[in-house]
Design a protein around this motif. Structure first.
Motif, PDB file in Angstrom:
ATOM      1  N   GLU A   1       0.829  -1.209   0.000  1.00 52.02           N
ATOM      2  CA  GLU A   1       0.000   0.000   0.000  1.00 52.02           C
ATOM      3  C   GLU A   1       0.862   1.258   0.000  1.00 52.02           C
ATOM      4  N   LEU A   2       1.925   1.228   0.794  1.00 45.56           N
ATOM      5  CA  LEU A   2       2.828   2.373   0.860  1.00 45.56           C
ATOM      6  C   LEU A   2       3.443   2.662  -0.500  1.00 45.56           C
ATOM      7  N   LEU A   3       3.905   1.619  -1.188  1.00 51.06           N
ATOM      8  CA  LEU A   3       4.524   1.814  -2.490  1.00 51.06           C
ATOM      9  C   LEU A   3       3.518   2.345  -3.511  1.00 51.06           C
ATOM     10  N   LEU A   4       2.295   1.854  -3.473  1.00 56.01           N
ATOM     11  CA  LEU A   4       1.270   2.333  -4.411  1.00 56.01           C
ATOM     12  C   LEU A   4       0.997   3.823  -4.201  1.00 56.01           C
ATOM     13  N   VAL A   5       0.901   4.235  -2.933  1.00 54.17           N
ATOM     14  CA  VAL A   5       0.644   5.648  -2.642  1.00 54.17           C
ATOM     15  C   VAL A   5       1.802   6.510  -3.120  1.00 54.17           C
ATOM     16  N   PHE A   6       3.033   6.073  -2.866  1.00 53.34           N
ATOM     17  CA  PHE A   6       4.180   6.887  -3.249  1.00 53.34           C
ATOM     18  C   PHE A   6       4.380   6.932  -4.763  1.00 53.34           C
ATOM     19  N   VAL A   7       4.070   5.851  -5.462  1.00 57.21           N
ATOM     20  CA  VAL A   7       4.152   5.884  -6.923  1.00 57.21           C
ATOM     21  C   VAL A   7       3.142   6.881  -7.483  1.00 57.21           C
ATOM     22  N   ALA A   8       1.895   6.843  -6.942  1.00 51.28           N
ATOM     23  CA  ALA A   8       0.880   7.801  -7.380  1.00 51.28           C
ATOM     24  C   ALA A   8       1.308   9.233  -7.072  1.00 51.28           C
ATOM     25  N   GLN A   9       1.898   9.429  -5.883  1.00 55.44           N
ATOM     26  CA  GLN A   9       2.396  10.752  -5.513  1.00 55.44           C
ATOM     27  C   GLN A   9       3.492  11.221  -6.465  1.00 55.44           C
ATOM     28  N   GLY A  10       4.377  10.310  -6.831  1.00 59.16           N
ATOM     29  CA  GLY A  10       5.455  10.666  -7.737  1.00 59.16           C
ATOM     30  C   GLY A  10       4.935  11.096  -9.103  1.00 59.16           C
ATOM     31  N   VAL A  11       3.957  10.352  -9.618  1.00 61.10           N
ATOM     32  CA  VAL A  11       3.383  10.695 -10.925  1.00 61.10           C
ATOM     33  C   VAL A  11       2.742  12.085 -10.872  1.00 61.10           C
ATOM     34  N   ILE A  12       1.936  12.328  -9.825  1.00 61.33           N
ATOM     35  CA  ILE A  12       1.287  13.636  -9.689  1.00 61.33           C
ATOM     36  C   ILE A  12       2.333  14.738  -9.526  1.00 61.33           C
ATOM     37  N   GLY A  13       3.364  14.462  -8.718  1.00 63.04           N
ATOM     38  CA  GLY A  13       4.389  15.470  -8.478  1.00 63.04           C
ATOM     39  C   GLY A  13       5.110  15.880  -9.745  1.00 63.04           C
ATOM     40  N   TYR A  14       5.494  14.903 -10.567  1.00 60.67           N
ATOM     41  CA  TYR A  14       6.206  15.244 -11.800  1.00 60.67           C
ATOM     42  C   TYR A  14       5.294  15.951 -12.801  1.00 60.67           C
ATOM     43  N   VAL A  15       4.046  15.510 -12.902  1.00 58.07           N
ATOM     44  CA  VAL A  15       3.120  16.162 -13.833  1.00 58.07           C
ATOM     45  C   VAL A  15       2.889  17.612 -13.431  1.00 58.07           C
ATOM     46  N   GLN A  16       2.688  17.863 -12.127  1.00 58.27           N
ATOM     47  CA  GLN A  16       2.447  19.245 -11.702  1.00 58.27           C
ATOM     48  C   GLN A  16       3.694  20.113 -11.900  1.00 58.27           C
ATOM     49  N   TYR A  17       4.875  19.501 -11.743  1.00 53.90           N
ATOM     50  CA  TYR A  17       6.128  20.259 -11.921  1.00 53.90           C
ATOM     51  C   TYR A  17       6.281  20.720 -13.368  1.00 53.90           C
ATOM     52  N   PHE A  18       5.971  19.817 -14.318  1.00 50.10           N
ATOM     53  CA  PHE A  18       6.162  20.140 -15.727  1.00 50.10           C
ATOM     54  C   PHE A  18       4.971  20.860 -16.353  1.00 50.10           C
ATOM     55  N   THR A  19       3.896  21.053 -15.590  1.00 47.56           N
ATOM     56  CA  THR A  19       2.734  21.786 -16.107  1.00 47.56           C
ATOM     57  C   THR A  19       2.495  23.072 -15.326  1.00 47.56           C
ATOM     58  N   ASP A  20       3.539  23.576 -14.657  1.00 47.56           N
ATOM     59  CA  ASP A  20       3.489  24.868 -13.949  1.00 47.56           C
ATOM     60  C   ASP A  20       2.478  24.887 -12.803  1.00 47.56           C
ATOM     61  N   LEU A  21       2.419  23.800 -12.066  1.00 45.90           N
ATOM     62  CA  LEU A  21       1.670  23.724 -10.804  1.00 45.90           C
ATOM     63  C   LEU A  21       0.192  24.108 -10.927  1.00 45.90           C
ATOM     64  N   PRO A  22      -0.594  23.406 -11.742  1.00 46.78           N
ATOM     65  CA  PRO A  22      -2.035  23.681 -11.767  1.00 46.78           C
ATOM     66  C   PRO A  22      -2.665  23.360 -10.409  1.00 46.78           C
ATOM     67  N   GLU A  23      -3.643  24.172 -10.011  1.00 43.91           N
ATOM     68  CA  GLU A  23      -4.204  24.081  -8.658  1.00 43.91           C
ATOM     69  C   GLU A  23      -4.773  22.697  -8.340  1.00 43.91           C
ATOM     70  N   VAL A  24      -5.448  22.081  -9.312  1.00 49.84           N
ATOM     71  CA  VAL A  24      -6.070  20.785  -9.053  1.00 49.84           C
ATOM     72  C   VAL A  24      -5.024  19.735  -8.700  1.00 49.84           C
ATOM     73  N   LEU A  25      -3.927  19.714  -9.449  1.00 48.36           N
ATOM     74  CA  LEU A  25      -2.879  18.725  -9.185  1.00 48.36           C
ATOM     75  C   LEU A  25      -2.162  19.008  -7.866  1.00 48.36           C
ATOM     76  N   VAL A  26      -1.985  20.278  -7.540  1.00 45.36           N
ATOM     77  CA  VAL A  26      -1.368  20.617  -6.254  1.00 45.36           C
ATOM     78  C   VAL A  26      -2.247  20.109  -5.106  1.00 45.36           C
ATOM     79  N   ALA A  27      -3.567  20.268  -5.245  1.00 47.38           N
ATOM     80  CA  ALA A  27      -4.482  19.777  -4.214  1.00 47.38           C
ATOM     81  C   ALA A  27      -4.419  18.262  -4.097  1.00 47.38           C
ATOM     82  N   LEU A  28      -4.357  17.568  -5.239  1.00 49.10           N
ATOM     83  CA  LEU A  28      -4.245  16.106  -5.209  1.00 49.10           C
ATOM     84  C   LEU A  28      -2.926  15.675  -4.571  1.00 49.10           C
TER      85      LEU A  28
END
Length: 337
Positions: free
Chosen positions: A259-286
């Motif tokens: 469970e821990l690994l699944l959460v962190f993988v999802a966090q990593g995907v969201i983190g990189y997407v928000q970084y390369f898309t200039d921090l859209p509010e929805v992704l920052v909230a997620l």
């Protein structure tokens, strides 16, 4: 007729002497406090992401003339004041946890202390939230506000997990090296959360459209450090998972690691997407929601590497004999009651 003096002097003890919650009620109460503590972190992020941090210009009132938000304050005032009102929902959830933990039979003092710790953290965070407004969203007080909320999340999670197990001495389910590695993983996760507050404090979402000061740190550099720490945590999680499989550990620790690994993988995907898309509010909230779920997952892993037996059970509604006015407590004990 209830003794009103007794009720006023110690209402929680009065309830505990006359009511015994079921195990399910205890677990539901502790989980409710956990769920609301996650919700208030996410809604606090929504206040910042919508630029509503100063929707209420002062504290504890919303404005110098009004205790509550008014129509003149617009949507920002409604959002900020709504987040303040959610504190009362959190307080109610914590109060329910305190009462059920205190009323549990047999009495569980450790669980009661954890429940009361939630109360003091809610009070402390309310004060620092007010200081954050009065200092016009100083990034360091904003960071402290989040870290105190994370401390509350820690205690509500521990309370929920402890409510689901007994009070026997902890018995290890894995070897000492794996247990130490799990603690190292937890330490790096704490560092990840702390560095995350500097990413927030130096990033573009200041919480208000006014000229809010930011931390004097290069945002891209601290974001890369945050990313590096995330990779370290994922790597440690993978090592723990592999070791648990090699030693044929019980199902509980292995499931918590997955469970821990699944959460962190999802966090990593969201983190990189928000970084390369200039921090859209929805992704920052997620990403903020994911940070709370990741920390809960780490705590679940830490407590899964040992066991403390099943929770003590007593029939709901049962209560100890309460000596009547004609029979003092000492006489009741001597009579074998």
């Amino acid at each position: 007729m209830p003794n009103l003096l007794e009720v006023v002097r110690n209402p929680i003890a009065y309830i505990a002497a006359r009511w015994t919650p079921t195990q399910r009620t205890l677990q539901r109460a502790s989980f409710t406090a956990l769920a609301v503590s996650v919700l208030i972190v996410v809604t606090g992020g929504a206040v910042r992401l919508t630029g509503s941090g100063l929707g209420c210009e002062t504290w504890p009132k919303c404005s110098s003339e009004s205790l509550v938000a008014t129509s003149e304050m617009g949507i920002h005032g409604a959002i900020e004041f709504g987040n303040r009102m959610l504190t009362w929902v959190l307080s109610a959830a914590v109060g329910w946890t305190i009462v059920t933990a205190r009323a549990a039979k047999p009495r569980r003092r450790g669980l009661t202390r954890l429940a009361w710790s939630q109360f003091w953290l809610v009070m402390a965070n309310g004060v620092i939230g007010g200081v954050t407004v009065l200092t016009e969203l100083n990034p360091y007080t904003v960071a402290g506000h989040f870290l105190l909320a994370s401390a509350l999340l820690t205690v509500t999670t521990l309370t929920w997990l402890r409510a689901r197990e007994g009070d026997e001495g902890p018995r290890p389910l894995v070897g000492t090296p794996i247990k130490r590695l799990a603690w190292v993983l937890a330490g790096f996760t704490v560092a990840l959360l702390v560095v995350g507050t500097t990413v927030t404090g130096s990033g573009p979402h200041a919480g208000d459209s006014s000229d809010v000061p930011r931390m004097p740190i290069d945002w891209e550099s601290v974001a890369q450090l945050h990313s590096a720490l995330a990779w370290v945590v994922v790597a440690l999680g993978l090592v723990v998972w592999l070791l648990l499989r090699l030693v044929d550990a019980p199902a509980g620790p292995r499931a918590r690691t997955r469970e821990l690994l699944l959460v962190f993988v999802a966090q990593g995907v969201i983190g990189y997407v928000q970084y390369f898309t200039d921090l859209p509010e929805v992704l920052v909230a997620l990403h903020l929601l994911g940070s709370t779920l990741a920390w809960v997952a780490v705590l679940r892993l830490l407590l899964s590497v040992r066991e403390r037996g099943l929770p003590p059970v007593r029939e709901a509604g049962a209560r100890p004999a309460v000596p009547g006015p004609a029979e003092p407590e000492s006489e009741a004990v001597a009579a074998g009651r």
